[in-house]
Design a protein around this motif. Sequence first.
Motif, PDB file in Angstrom:
ATOM      1  N   GLU A   1     -48.174 -31.057  88.411  1.00  0.00           N
ATOM      2  CA  GLU A   1     -47.520 -31.630  87.108  1.00  0.00           C
ATOM      3  C   GLU A   1     -46.482 -30.610  86.910  1.00  0.00           C
ATOM      4  O   GLU A   1     -46.902 -29.385  86.551  1.00  0.00           O
TER       5      GLU A   1
ATOM      6  N   ASP B   1     -38.492 -34.811  91.011  1.00  0.00           N
ATOM      7  CA  ASP B   1     -38.007 -34.054  89.804  1.00  0.00           C
ATOM      8  C   ASP B   1     -38.003 -34.752  88.403  1.00  0.00           C
ATOM      9  O   ASP B   1     -38.350 -34.540  87.333  1.00  0.00           O
ATOM     10  N   LEU B   2     -37.691 -36.123  88.600  1.00  0.00           N
ATOM     11  CA  LEU B   2     -37.526 -37.170  87.558  1.00  0.00           C
ATOM     12  C   LEU B   2     -38.755 -37.422  87.009  1.00  0.00           C
ATOM     13  O   LEU B   2     -39.050 -37.719  85.617  1.00  0.00           O
ATOM     14  N   ILE B   3     -39.888 -37.385  87.655  1.00  0.00           N
ATOM     15  CA  ILE B   3     -41.327 -37.579  87.247  1.00  0.00           C
ATOM     16  C   ILE B   3     -41.997 -36.235  86.918  1.00  0.00           C
ATOM     17  O   ILE B   3     -43.353 -36.406  86.570  1.00  0.00           O
ATOM     18  N   GLY B   4     -41.502 -35.050  87.333  1.00  0.00           N
ATOM     19  CA  GLY B   4     -42.159 -33.830  86.926  1.00  0.00           C
ATOM     20  C   GLY B   4     -43.460 -33.668  87.989  1.00  0.00           C
ATOM     21  O   GLY B   4     -44.547 -33.227  87.515  1.00  0.00           O
TER      22      GLY B   4
ATOM     23  N   LYS C   1     -45.529 -41.611  90.221  1.00  0.00           N
ATOM     24  CA  LYS C   1     -46.348 -40.482  89.694  1.00  0.00           C
ATOM     25  C   LYS C   1     -47.892 -40.608  89.865  1.00  0.00           C
ATOM     26  O   LYS C   1     -48.629 -40.081  90.289  1.00  0.00           O
TER      27      LYS C   1
ATOM     28  N   GLU D   1     -42.411 -29.556  84.735  1.00  0.00           N
ATOM     29  CA  GLU D   1     -41.694 -29.964  83.856  1.00  0.00           C
ATOM     30  C   GLU D   1     -40.715 -31.099  84.402  1.00  0.00           C
ATOM     31  O   GLU D   1     -40.161 -31.031  85.442  1.00  0.00           O
ATOM     32  N   ILE D   2     -40.703 -32.148  83.659  1.00  0.00           N
ATOM     33  CA  ILE D   2     -39.772 -33.511  83.926  1.00  0.00           C
ATOM     34  C   ILE D   2     -38.215 -32.966  83.897  1.00  0.00           C
ATOM     35  O   ILE D   2     -37.930 -32.217  82.721  1.00  0.00           O
ATOM     36  N   SER D   3     -37.394 -33.156  84.751  1.00  0.00           N
ATOM     37  CA  SER D   3     -36.070 -32.770  84.646  1.00  0.00           C
ATOM     38  C   SER D   3     -35.213 -33.572  83.655  1.00  0.00           C
ATOM     39  O   SER D   3     -35.107 -34.918  83.830  1.00  0.00           O
TER      40      SER D   3
END
Length: 166
Positions: A98, A45-48, A81, A100-102
């Motif tokens: 890819e 989630d942090l890297i999308g 990523k 959306e990044i959180s």
Amino acid sequence: MLSINLLINIKLILVNSQSNHYFNFEDDFIKDLRCIPLCVRRKLDLIGIKLKLTHWQDFNLIEKNKIVDWPDSKNDLIDLKTFLKEITSNSKYGEAKEIEISINQPWQNKNKVPDQVLKSALARGINISVEKWRNLSELDRFAFCKLVRPSHEHNNLDRAFDEILK
């Protein structure tokens, strides 16, 4: 030369890091890593990156452990990523997508207990104050937010409340 105490402390830091922490309620699938652990899902989630379970199951145990143990600093996550895009580039399931990044997700907000988490806790007779929420790690908050989603089976939710809020 590093002292034994310093080495033990370094090991404890690595073991207790949220970047590679397994919850006890995940123990039914951690031994063989057949499912994506929450510590990895948080990094995704942090890297999308949307990594399919089929991608994960195609990785060998060495690759899975490498991803679990991957640190979660900003620069390390950029490298993760790239790594995931590379190892899925020739996958029969397609390259990891890819997304959306959180940013500003409920689990990233220490100052407000998400309504769904609060509702699930209260249904179990548990009160999660903002202070208690604030003192949880980001991974703990992430776990609650993922486990209380309506689309989730909630199989581990009671165990998660017991383990995280003990």
